[in-house]
Scaffold this active site. Structure first.
Site: not given
Ligand code: NAP
Length: 242
Positions: A157, A153
């Site tokens: 991001k 993640y």
């Protein structure tokens, strides 16, 4: 008619952003992966907010599905274009990297990064032609500082933040702004199951944020008054990481 496409709009942040932009008069294109019942609720709330919208289901990670849906919309709306895009769809599949299945690495990166490409790329030419556009990418505190248990993640991001900065420079002359928002902990399905009481003690503001607090920032960033703000990352995290 002014059109805004919000990906991942059936629930959470995407729903709150849809409702907020509806109050500003946008016709909302409500993208989601599969939860039609939730997307219908978003549409109801959009209507209660005084505007209207359409459901636009597709998997942002799937190039073919995304292209088909966007081309169908463009073919049916000759002379019109989507002037606001919020790349908000996202998932998390948290585990230590040493234990992480390849599928969890790939899926999280694909929804965020392939999703960004698949949805944004076909909307850029029309925005450039009309010399106006607003793109908001939903990043995360995880993409700024990296969080253990979220290597996939954080990478996704962080990549999205870099893409935001690069694209902002490509399209600035055409009056298109590209910004990212980096929320901390916001109360949605995604954070359900986390120990809110314990985590809130680590947040200077002492609480999780609300989807409406994120939606308000999106409304500002798409406004004409924010036309000189581009390539930025706005943290909304109660002071968690500055
Ligand atoms: P959420 O409540 O879990 O909702 C996720 C939304 O994304 C749903 O509408 C879901 O559609 C959609 N979605 C998932 N995979 C998709 C795909 N492949 N294609 C299209 N849509 C897809 O999440 P949220 O908390 O609102 O998060 C929204 C964004 O903010 C995400 O990018 C997330 O990473 C980011 N963010 C959230 C927080 C937080 O604390 N909540 C913090 C930082 C960043 P279905 O309903 O059809 O499944």
């Amino acid at each position: 008619m002014k059109y805004a496409l919000i990906t991942g709009a059936s629930r959470g942040l995407g729903r709150a952003i849809s409702v907020k932009l509806a109050t500003l008069g946008y016709h909302i294109l409500i993208n989601y992966a599969g939860n039609t019942a939730a997307a219908e609720e978003t549409l109801q709330e959009v209507r209660q907010a005084g505007s209207d919208g359409d459901l636009m289901p597709f998997d942002v990670a799937n190039a073919e599905q995304t292209r088909t849906a966007i081309e169908a919309w463009q073919d049916a709306h000759d002379g019109e274009y989507i002037e606001v895009l919020v790349n908000n769809a996202g998932i998390r599949r948290d585990t230590l990297l040493s234990l992480m299945p390849a599928a969890d690495w790939a899926r999280v990166l694909s929804i965020t990064l392939d999703g960004f490409y698949n949805v944004t790329q076909p909307l850029l030419m029309p925005m450039q032609f009309h010399k106006f556009g607003r793109i908001i990418n939903m990043a995360s505190v995880s993409g700024l500082r990296g969080l253990p248990g979220q290597t996939n993640y954080s990478a996704a991001k962080g990549g999205l933040i870099a893409a935001t900065k690069a694209l902002a420079q490509e399209v600035a002359k055409k009056n298109i702004t590209v910004n990212a928002i980096a929320p901390g902990f916001i109360k949605t399905d995604m954070t359900e199951g986390l120990d809110e009481a314990a985590l809130s003690k680590t947040i200077p503001a002492g609480r999780f944020g609300t989807p409406e607090e994120v939606a308000a920032a999106v409304a500002f960033l798409i406004s004409p008054q924010a036309g000189y703000i581009t390539g930025n990352v706005l943290s909304i995290n109660g002071g968690l990481y500055t």
